[in-house]
Design a protein around this motif. Structure first.
Motif: not given
Length: 105
Positions: A8-13, A15-16, A19, A91, A96, A99
């Protein structure tokens, strides 16, 4: 559980990062067969507007206004498509929200 959190943290990075790339991206739109062109950032900020002198007719201001609006709307559509193309795979098409593989809370 830790593996899931790391994923999840890798996915968030990712996505950021996507963006951030989108924030710097510019797209073009056009109307009247390219006689009016608009360039915008994906955020919606208009950065350029080009009007071919052939369409500048003082007797037809409404027509020119329609072309400008059409070019800007086309650019906005292109910006939305670019954002969907970049963020959609990250996503899971959720726009967005949740996950992939996790319930939407």
């Amino acid at each position: 559980m830790q593996a899931l959190l790391a994923q999840a943290q890798q996915m968030q990075q990712a996505v950021m990062q996507a963006q951030a790339e989108l924030a710097e991206s510019e797209v073009q739109g056009q109307a009247g067969g390219g006689l009016v062109q608009a360039t915008i950032k994906v955020s919606g900020e208009i950065t350029a507007l080009t009007i071919d002198p052939k369409v500048v007719d003082p007797a037809d201001v409404d027509g020119l206004q329609d072309l400008v609006i059409g070019a800007i709307n086309d650019a906005m559509t292109n910006a939305q498509q670019l954002a969907a193309d970049k963020l959609g795979p990250l996503t899971g098409g959720a726009g967005g929200g949740a996950l992939p593989g996790l319930p939407d809370f």
